[in-house]
Design a protein around this motif. Structure first.
Motif, PDB file in Angstrom:
ATOM      1  N   GLY A 146       0.792  -1.226   0.000  1.00  0.00           N
ATOM      2  CA  GLY A 146       0.000   0.000   0.000  1.00  0.00           C
ATOM      3  C   GLY A 146       0.820   1.268   0.000  1.00  0.00           C
ATOM      4  O   GLY A 146       0.267   2.359   0.195  1.00  0.00           O
ATOM      5  N   ALA A 147       2.139   1.171  -0.249  1.00  0.00           N
ATOM      6  CA  ALA A 147       2.991   2.362  -0.183  1.00  0.00           C
ATOM      7  C   ALA A 147       2.555   3.429  -1.180  1.00  0.00           C
ATOM      8  O   ALA A 147       2.605   4.625  -0.887  1.00  0.00           O
ATOM      9  N   GLU A 148       2.116   2.997  -2.383  1.00  0.00           N
ATOM     10  CA  GLU A 148       1.720   3.997  -3.368  1.00  0.00           C
ATOM     11  C   GLU A 148       0.434   4.708  -2.955  1.00  0.00           C
ATOM     12  O   GLU A 148       0.224   5.880  -3.281  1.00  0.00           O
ATOM     13  N   HIS A 149      -0.435   4.021  -2.202  1.00  0.00           N
ATOM     14  CA  HIS A 149      -1.650   4.677  -1.713  1.00  0.00           C
ATOM     15  C   HIS A 149      -1.308   5.684  -0.615  1.00  0.00           C
ATOM     16  O   HIS A 149      -1.909   6.775  -0.544  1.00  0.00           O
ATOM     17  N   ARG A 150      -0.348   5.343   0.242  1.00  0.00           N
ATOM     18  CA  ARG A 150       0.121   6.295   1.259  1.00  0.00           C
ATOM     19  C   ARG A 150       0.714   7.527   0.579  1.00  0.00           C
ATOM     20  O   ARG A 150       0.418   8.670   0.963  1.00  0.00           O
ATOM     21  N   MET A 151       1.561   7.308  -0.418  1.00  0.00           N
ATOM     22  CA  MET A 151       2.185   8.404  -1.153  1.00  0.00           C
ATOM     23  C   MET A 151       1.128   9.302  -1.793  1.00  0.00           C
ATOM     24  O   MET A 151       1.160  10.535  -1.668  1.00  0.00           O
ATOM     25  N   ARG A 152       0.176   8.684  -2.491  1.00  0.00           N
ATOM     26  CA  ARG A 152      -0.835   9.467  -3.200  1.00  0.00           C
ATOM     27  C   ARG A 152      -1.687  10.292  -2.230  1.00  0.00           C
ATOM     28  O   ARG A 152      -2.014  11.460  -2.511  1.00  0.00           O
ATOM     29  N   ALA A 153      -2.042   9.696  -1.102  1.00  0.00           N
ATOM     30  CA  ALA A 153      -2.882  10.420  -0.142  1.00  0.00           C
ATOM     31  C   ALA A 153      -2.184  11.679   0.359  1.00  0.00           C
ATOM     32  O   ALA A 153      -2.806  12.751   0.477  1.00  0.00           O
ATOM     33  N   VAL A 154      -0.891  11.574   0.659  1.00  0.00           N
ATOM     34  CA  VAL A 154      -0.152  12.743   1.137  1.00  0.00           C
ATOM     35  C   VAL A 154      -0.009  13.773   0.028  1.00  0.00           C
ATOM     36  O   VAL A 154      -0.178  14.984   0.253  1.00  0.00           O
ATOM     37  N   MET A 155       0.295  13.306  -1.180  1.00  0.00           N
ATOM     38  CA  MET A 155       0.449  14.245  -2.290  1.00  0.00           C
ATOM     39  C   MET A 155      -0.847  14.987  -2.572  1.00  0.00           C
ATOM     40  O   MET A 155      -0.837  16.203  -2.822  1.00  0.00           O
ATOM     41  N   GLU A 156      -1.973  14.302  -2.539  1.00  0.00           N
ATOM     42  CA  GLU A 156      -3.250  14.957  -2.817  1.00  0.00           C
ATOM     43  C   GLU A 156      -3.615  15.962  -1.734  1.00  0.00           C
ATOM     44  O   GLU A 156      -4.314  16.950  -2.004  1.00  0.00           O
ATOM     45  N   PRO A 212      16.446  10.704   1.613  1.00  0.00           N
ATOM     46  CA  PRO A 212      15.996  10.867   0.229  1.00  0.00           C
ATOM     47  C   PRO A 212      14.479  10.795   0.114  1.00  0.00           C
ATOM     48  O   PRO A 212      13.816  10.043   0.828  1.00  0.00           O
ATOM     49  N   VAL A 213      13.940  11.584  -0.796  1.00  0.00           N
ATOM     50  CA  VAL A 213      12.508  11.579  -1.054  1.00  0.00           C
ATOM     51  C   VAL A 213      12.131  10.427  -1.980  1.00  0.00           C
ATOM     52  O   VAL A 213      11.103   9.772  -1.808  1.00  0.00           O
ATOM     53  N   VAL A 214      12.968  10.179  -2.977  1.00  0.00           N
ATOM     54  CA  VAL A 214      12.646   9.177  -3.989  1.00  0.00           C
ATOM     55  C   VAL A 214      12.967   7.787  -3.456  1.00  0.00           C
ATOM     56  O   VAL A 214      14.089   7.492  -3.067  1.00  0.00           O
ATOM     57  N   GLY A 215      11.946   6.942  -3.448  1.00  0.00           N
ATOM     58  CA  GLY A 215      12.147   5.561  -3.032  1.00  0.00           C
ATOM     59  C   GLY A 215      11.651   4.594  -4.082  1.00  0.00           C
ATOM     60  O   GLY A 215      11.302   3.464  -3.775  1.00  0.00           O
ATOM     61  N   ALA A 216      11.624   5.033  -5.342  1.00  0.00           N
ATOM     62  CA  ALA A 216      10.935   4.278  -6.374  1.00  0.00           C
ATOM     63  C   ALA A 216      11.698   3.067  -6.873  1.00  0.00           C
ATOM     64  O   ALA A 216      11.148   2.244  -7.576  1.00  0.00           O
ATOM     65  N   ASP A 217      12.971   2.937  -6.559  1.00  0.00           N
ATOM     66  CA  ASP A 217      13.746   1.823  -7.100  1.00  0.00           C
ATOM     67  C   ASP A 217      14.113   0.813  -6.017  1.00  0.00           C
ATOM     68  O   ASP A 217      15.079   0.071  -6.152  1.00  0.00           O
ATOM     69  N   PHE A 534      12.864  16.388  -7.460  1.00  0.00           N
ATOM     70  CA  PHE A 534      11.665  15.914  -6.777  1.00  0.00           C
ATOM     71  C   PHE A 534      11.652  16.336  -5.308  1.00  0.00           C
ATOM     72  O   PHE A 534      10.583  16.585  -4.749  1.00  0.00           O
ATOM     73  N   ALA A 535      12.814  16.420  -4.676  1.00  0.00           N
ATOM     74  CA  ALA A 535      12.849  16.884  -3.282  1.00  0.00           C
ATOM     75  C   ALA A 535      12.334  18.316  -3.183  1.00  0.00           C
ATOM     76  O   ALA A 535      11.628  18.673  -2.228  1.00  0.00           O
ATOM     77  N   THR A 551       7.173   7.017  -4.384  1.00  0.00           N
ATOM     78  CA  THR A 551       7.372   5.621  -4.754  1.00  0.00           C
ATOM     79  C   THR A 551       6.653   5.273  -6.057  1.00  0.00           C
ATOM     80  O   THR A 551       6.120   4.172  -6.199  1.00  0.00           O
ATOM     81  N   TRP A 552       6.652   6.219  -7.000  1.00  0.00           N
ATOM     82  CA  TRP A 552       6.049   5.933  -8.302  1.00  0.00           C
ATOM     83  C   TRP A 552       7.133   5.370  -9.212  1.00  0.00           C
ATOM     84  O   TRP A 552       8.111   6.036  -9.529  1.00  0.00           O
ATOM     85  N   PHE A 553       6.976   4.132  -9.649  1.00  0.00           N
ATOM     86  CA  PHE A 553       8.061   3.440 -10.326  1.00  0.00           C
ATOM     87  C   PHE A 553       8.423   4.073 -11.674  1.00  0.00           C
ATOM     88  O   PHE A 553       9.591   4.300 -11.965  1.00  0.00           O
ATOM     89  N   ASP A 554       7.442   4.324 -12.532  1.00  0.00           N
ATOM     90  CA  ASP A 554       7.735   4.848 -13.863  1.00  0.00           C
ATOM     91  C   ASP A 554       7.580   6.363 -13.847  1.00  0.00           C
ATOM     92  O   ASP A 554       6.561   6.919 -14.262  1.00  0.00           O
ATOM     93  N   HIS A 555       8.636   7.041 -13.403  1.00  0.00           N
ATOM     94  CA  HIS A 555       8.594   8.497 -13.280  1.00  0.00           C
ATOM     95  C   HIS A 555       9.456   9.183 -14.336  1.00  0.00           C
ATOM     96  O   HIS A 555       9.781  10.362 -14.218  1.00  0.00           O
TER      97      HIS A 555
END
Length: 720
Positions: A146-156, A212-217, A534-535, A551-555
Motif C-alpha cells: 500500500g505504499a503507493e496509496h500512502r504516497m498518493r494520499a499525502v500528495m493529494e 531521500p525523497v525518492v524511493g521508487a527503485d 523531486f525533493a 514511490t512511483w516506479f515509472d517516473h
C-alpha cells in the motif's frame, strides 16, 4: 488420481544435481519433490518459513527483530493456516505429500547440513502450513504494502491536483502493448504547469540532511517474459523466453526439477517450499512469469470508535530476551505502519483474507493449450504475476494471476495477429482494460527493447531468444549523456575538475557491458538530478509527513519533462540548467570515486568500468556472521553485465535468477541458466557448478543428463 502417496516414487539425479522424480501420479511425485528438496536445500527451506512467519531473530539475533515484528503484525502464520484449511482437496493432497517427503528426508539424514551447526539445533518437522506460508512470502515479495496509496494520499493533501497528476503519470515514454505495438505517445505537459513548477523549485530550500525523497527503485523484483508464435518461427513452433529478476543468493532462490508421471513430463523450476513448477515446459505448453505490480493492497484510515482486537506475539531472540509484540487487528486487517495524515491505518491486503491465497498455479503443468493455461492462471489465487504461455499448436498467450478484490474478469490476450506477447513489469492497455488489477508499473523500456530486437524479419528459434535475454543495450541513459553535452556547451569554459567527468560521459559506448566506461556516472547523475528536483517539488509533502517517500516506479516522463522544460526547472541554489546539470555531474563523480573504492579505483573516473561497480554479490545468508568462511559460502564475486534499464536487468546482488527458453514438446532444444547450483551445501560439487554458464550466457540444457544415482522412496533405500 491413482496410486496416491503410497505408490513407489523414484528420484534419479544427474551430474549437475538435477533430480528427476518418477511416480504413478502427481501427488506421489509431490512427495518425491519434497524429499529431494529437503535433501538439497534443507536450510533454505527452514529459512524461507522463518522469514515468512517472523522467526529469523531466533537464529540471527536482534538485528532481525524489526523484520519479525512486521511479519507477526501481518499475521502470516495465521493466514497460512487458514489458507491451508481452505485449499481444494487436490491442492491439499499435493501439500501433504510434499510435507511427507520433506519429513522423510529429515528423519533419515545422516548429518544435518553444516548451516544448522552455526544457527544451533535441528530444524523442526515440516508442516503443510509451511507451504502456504512460503507462498504468502512470495506474494509479499512480489506484491505491495500500500505504499503507493500512502504516497498518493499525502500528495493529494499537500499539492495542487495538476502537480499530482503530472508526478504520477499513467503513461511513460516507452509504452508498448502486450502484443508489442507502441502505445499512443503521451501528451506533453502544460507549459503553464511547468512554469509554476519552475517557481516552486527556485523558491524551495530542501533540508540537505533529510533522507531521500525518492524511493521508487527499492523493490528489487522484476522479470522479462515473451513468446513468439509459429508465425515467427521457421517450423511453426511457438517459443517462450523468461528471465526472472530476483536477489542473487547462495544457493539460488530457485531449484531445478524434472517430474515424470503418466502422460506428463515436466521440466522447470520451483521455489523451495511450494509444490508447484512456476516456470517450465511440458509436451503441451511452456510458461513463464513476471512480477505484476498488483493493486491488491489498501490502507484503510481508522476512526476513533473503530473496534479493535489485540493479540500478543512472542518473538524469541538469539542472544537476547524474548520480545512481546502487541498487534491490533481491525475488521479490515492489522493496524500496520505509521499513521497516515494523523490517522492510524489498517492494511487490507487481499492474500491475508479468506480465499486470498491458494496453490492453483500447480495446475499449469497439466494444462494442454494456451487457453487452458490462462484458465488455470485466472482461477489461481497465488502471488500476483503476469503469465506468458506458448503451446504445442504454435500459439502464444498472456494473462495475469493472483487475487484481486473488485476485479470482475481478468485480462488475457491469446494468439495476437503479430505473433508476439511481451511483458517486462510494465503496465499496458491490456492491463488497464481490467479495473483493480494492477497499478504503479515499471518503465516499458525493457519491453520496447525486446520488441525491437525481435523485429528482425528472420525466423526465430531458441538461440535468438536467448541472445535477446543477454542484451545489454542501455540506450535509456542516452538522454542523460545528451543532457551533459548540452550543459557543457551552454556553460562555456569547463572547470578542470569536470574534465574527467565529461571524458567519462563521452567514453560510454551505449551499453551496460561489464567493460563499459561512463555508465556508472550517468546512472548516478540521473539519480542525483531526480532527487534534487523531486525533493524541491515535494517539499510540501515532507512538511505534512516527515516520512513521505515518492514511490512511483515509472517516473521518467515527468523527470525528462522537468529537465528539458522552458523555462528551466532548476532547484536552488542553481540559476541555470547548465549549472544544475554540471553541478550534479561533479557530485556524481565524487560519489563514483567513493563507490569504486580507494584501493582499486583508477586514477580517473573515465577509467572506471561498469563491471568494477556492478558485481554478482551472491552471498550466503550466514556469510555476514562468518566472515572468515565467506569465501567458501558466497558464490564468486564477478563483474555483472546489465543494468536496471537493459534487457539483461542487473545490479549488485540482483539479476536473472533463472533464464529459460523453451518450446513445448521440444525439451532437447530448451535452454536453462541458474546462477549457482542445485545443492545448498557449500562443500558439495553442485553448489556453484552452473554459475559460470549463467554468468557468461553459455547455452545449457533444460533437460537433465544421465542419472548418477537413484533413490526409491517406497523403501527409503538407495540403489547405486
Amino acid at each position: 488420481m491413482s496410486g496416491g502417496v503410497d505408490g513407489e516414487v523414484r528420484v534419479s539425479t544427474d551430474g549437475k544435481g538435477v533430480p528427476t522424480v518418477h511416480g504413478p501420479d502427481r501427488v506421489a511425485v509431490a512427495r518425491g519433490l519434497g524429499w529431494v528438496t529437503a535433501r538439497d536445500r534443507l536450510f533454505q527451506l527452514d529459512l524461507f518459513r522463518r522469514r515468512a512467519t517472523g522467526r529469523l531473530a531466533e537464529v540471527f539475533g536482534p538485528g532481525l527483530l524489526a523484520h519479525d515484528t512486521a511479519q507477526r503484525t501481518l499475521g502470516i502464520r495465521i493466514a497460512a493456516e487458514r489458507a491451508l484449511r481452505d485449499l481444494p482437496p487436490g491442492q491439499r493432497a499435493l501439500v501433504e505429500a510434499y510435507t511427507r517427503g520433506v519429513n522423510e528426508r529429515l528423519a533419515t539424514l545422516p548429518d544435518l547440513p553444516v548451516e544448522f551447526a552455526v544457527t544451533g539445533g535441528a530444524p523442526e518437522p515440516w508442516h503443510p502450513g509451511d507451504c502456504t506460508a512460503v507462498a504468502l512470502l512470495l506474494a509479499q515479495m512480489l506484491g505491495g504494502d500500500g505504499a503507493e496509496h500512502r504516497m498518493r494520499a499525502v500528495m493529494e493533501a499537500a499539492l495542487p491536483a495538476g502537480v499530482v497528476s503530472f508526478l504520477l503519470p499513467e503513461q511513460g515514454p516507452y509504452d508498448v502493448g502486450i502484443d508489442g505495438r507502441p502505445a499512443p505517445p503521451p501528451q506533453p505537459p502544460d507549459p503553464a504547469l511547468l512554469a509554476t513548477l519552475a517557481g516552486i523549485a527556485r523558491d524551495t530550500r530542501p533540508d540537505p540532511g533529510a533522507a531521500p525523497v525518492v524511493g521508487a527503485d527499492e523493490s528489487p523484483f522484476g522479470s522479462n517474459a515473451w513468446a513468439v508464435s509459429g508465425r515467427r518461427t521457421a517450423d511453426g513452433r511457438a517459443v517462450l523466453a523468461n528471465d526472472m529478476h530476483l536477489p542473487l543468493t547462495a544457493p539460488p532462490l530457485l531449484y531445478r526439477v524434472s517430474l515424470r508421471y503418466p502422460g506428463h513430463e515436466v521440466d522447470g523450476l520451483v521455489v523451495p517450499g511450494v509444490p508447484a513448477v512456476i516456470a517450465g515446459s511440458t509436451g503441451r505448453i511452456a510458461w513463464g512469469a513476471t512480477r505484476l505490480t498488483a493493486d491488491n493492497a489498501r490502507l484503510v484510515p481508522l476512526g476513533d470508535d473503530e473496534p479493535l482486537t489485540v493479540r500478543t506475539e512472542r518473538i524469541e531472540v538469539r542472544g537476547g530476551e524474548p520480545v512481546e509484540v502487541r498487534v491490533q487487528e481491525s475488521r479490515f486487517g492489522p493496524v500496520y505502519g505509521p499513521a497516515l495524515l494523523g490517522r492510524p491505518v489498517a492494511l487490507r491486503w487481499r492474500p491475508l483474507e479468506p480465499g486470498g491465497l491458494d496453490l492453483g498455479l500447480a495446475d499449469l503443468a497439466e494444462a494442454g493449450t494456451a487457453e487452458e493455461a490462462c484458465d488455470v492462471a485466472n482461477r489461481a489465487a497465488g502471488p500476483p504475476l503476469n503469465i506468458v504461455v506458448a503451446d504445442a499448436h504454435g500459439r502464444v498467450a498472456w494473462t495475469v494471476t493472483g487475487s484481486f478484490p473488485g476485479a470482475a474478469r481478468l485480462p488475457r490476450l491469446v494468439d495476437p495477429p503479430g505473433g508476439l506477447v511481451v511483458v517486462a513489469n510494465n503496465l499496458t492497455p491490456q492491463h488497464a482494460a481490467a479495473a483493480h488489477v494492477a497499478a504503479n508499473g515499471f518503465s516499458a523500456c525493457r519491453a520496447r527493447r525486446i520488441v525491437t530486437l525481435l523485429e528482425t524479419g528472420a525466423p526465430l528459434a531458441e538461440a535468438d531468444l536467448a541472445a535477446v535475454q543477454l542484451d545489454t543495450d542501455a540506450g535509456f541513459f542516452a538522454f542523460y549523456r545528451d543532457l551533459v553535452r548540452a550543459a557543457a556547451g551552454d556553460a562555456g569554459d569547463t572547470p578542470p575538475a569536470l574534465r574527467d567527468a565529461l571524458d567519462a560521459v563521452e567514453a560510454w559506448d551505449g551499453t551496460a557491458g561489464a567493460g563499459a566506461r561512463g555508465l556508472g556516472l550517468l546512472i548516478l547523475l540521473r539519480e542525483n538530478l531526480r532527487e534534487s528536483l523531486f525533493a524541491a517539488l515535494l517539499q510540501p509533502c515532507r512538511a505534512l509527513d516527515p516520512r513521505f517517500r515518492y514511490t512511483w516506479f515509472d517516473h521518467e516522463l515527468p523527470l525528462r519533462a522537468l529537465l528539458r522544460s522552458e523555462p528551466a526547472v532548476v532547484p536552488a541554489p542553481y540559476r541555470t540548467r547548465a549549472r544544475f546539470v554540471l553541478g550534479q555531474l561533479e557530485l556524481s563523480a565524487a560519489m563514483l570515486r567513493v563507490a569504486a573504492g580507494p584501493a582499486t579505483a583508477p586514477a580517473r573516473v573515465a577509467d572506471v568500468t561498469w563491471g568494477a561497480l556492478n558485481r554478482t554479490g551472491a552471498r550466503h545468508p550466514l556469510s555476514p556472521l562468518l566472515p572468515d568462511l565467506a569465501a567458501m559460502l558466497d558464490l564468486p564475486d564477478a563483474a555483472l553485465p546489465g543494468c536496471a534499464e537493459s534487457v539483461h536487468a542487473a545490479h549488485t546482488g540482483f539479476g536473472p535468477a533463472m533464464r529459460l527458453v523453451a518450446s513445448p514438446g521440444r525439451p532437447g532444444d530448451a535452454i536453462l541458466h541458474l546462477p549457482g547450483g542445485q545443492s545448498g551445501d557449500p562443500r558439495h560439487p553442485n553448489y556453484a557448478d552452473q554459475f559460470d554458464d549463467w554468468l557468461r550466457g553459455r547455452p545449457a540444457p533444460l533437460l537433465p543428463g544421465e542419472p548418477r544415482d537413484d533413490v526409491v522412496l517406497a523403501h527409503l533405500q538407495e540403489a547405486r
